[in-house]
Design a protein around this motif. Structure first.
Motif, mmCIF file in Angstrom:
data_model
loop_
_atom_site.group_PDB
_atom_site.id
_atom_site.type_symbol
_atom_site.label_atom_id
_atom_site.label_comp_id
_atom_site.label_asym_id
_atom_site.label_seq_id
_atom_site.Cartn_x
_atom_site.Cartn_y
_atom_site.Cartn_z
ATOM 1 N N PHE A 1 0.693 -1.366 0.122
ATOM 2 C CA PHE A 1 -0.043 -0.042 -0.114
ATOM 3 C C PHE A 1 0.828 1.264 -0.082
ATOM 4 C CE2 PHE A 1 -2.087 3.399 2.008
ATOM 5 C CZ PHE A 1 -3.406 3.534 1.287
ATOM 6 N N ALA B 1 -3.052 4.754 -4.205
ATOM 7 C CA ALA B 1 -4.415 4.776 -3.818
ATOM 8 C C ALA B 1 -4.902 6.227 -4.608
ATOM 9 C CB ALA B 1 -4.776 5.005 -2.246
ATOM 10 N N TYR C 1 -5.189 5.149 -8.181
ATOM 11 C CA TYR C 1 -6.218 4.359 -8.585
ATOM 12 C C TYR C 1 -7.472 4.901 -8.625
ATOM 13 C CZ TYR C 1 -9.804 0.554 -7.640
ATOM 14 O OH TYR C 1 -10.895 -0.037 -7.742
#
Length: 136
Positions: free
Chosen positions: A70, A75, A78
């Motif tokens: 992660f 993120a 995405y």
């Protein structure tokens, strides 16, 4: 170096995934059978043993690899992919049926099922009445 800039700070990664999943520390603690203070301590830890990481991943609904790999940047990238096309709307523009038509089909099917159930109950009553008459 702060925990925000340490790329392999597992506790911080767990914290960010928990936050993205809109989960409070108390909820994660309950899922793991512990308390909020233990979750806070875990999220401040740079490393976590593999067994605990497996439990945490399961409670968060992600894989161990997702936690290990992660990053906030990944993120953000995405979620930004959903905005690349102005007509994307998360794939909703590809609807090939009218939702109201589907709803009305379901209503009609429910009506037919109810009528069949009602007829079956009437048939049972007739059968029981017939049995009672035969016994008399």
């Amino acid at each position: 170096m702060s925990t925000l800039t340490k790329p392999n700070h597992i506790g911080r990664k767990i914290s960010r995934i928990r936050e993205l999943r809109d989960m409070k520390q108390e909820a994660l603690a309950q899922a793991l059978g512990t308390n909020q203070q233990a979750i806070s301590a875990m999220e401040n830890s740079e490393t976590i043993d593999e067994e605990k990481l497996v439990e945490v991943a399961k409670a968060l609904g992600v894989t161990v690899e997702a936690i290990k790999n992660f990053s906030d940047e990944a993120a953000i990238n995405y979620f930004n992919t959903f905005n690349e096309s102005p007509n994307n709307y998360f794939g909703l523009n590809n609807c090939t049926f009218n939702p109201l038509d589907k709803l009305m089909e379901a209503v009609e099917e429910n009506k037919k099922l109810y009528e069949r159930l009602l007829q079956a109950e009437k048939d049972k009553i007739e059968y029981l009445e017939k049995l009672l008459k035969e016994k008399q």
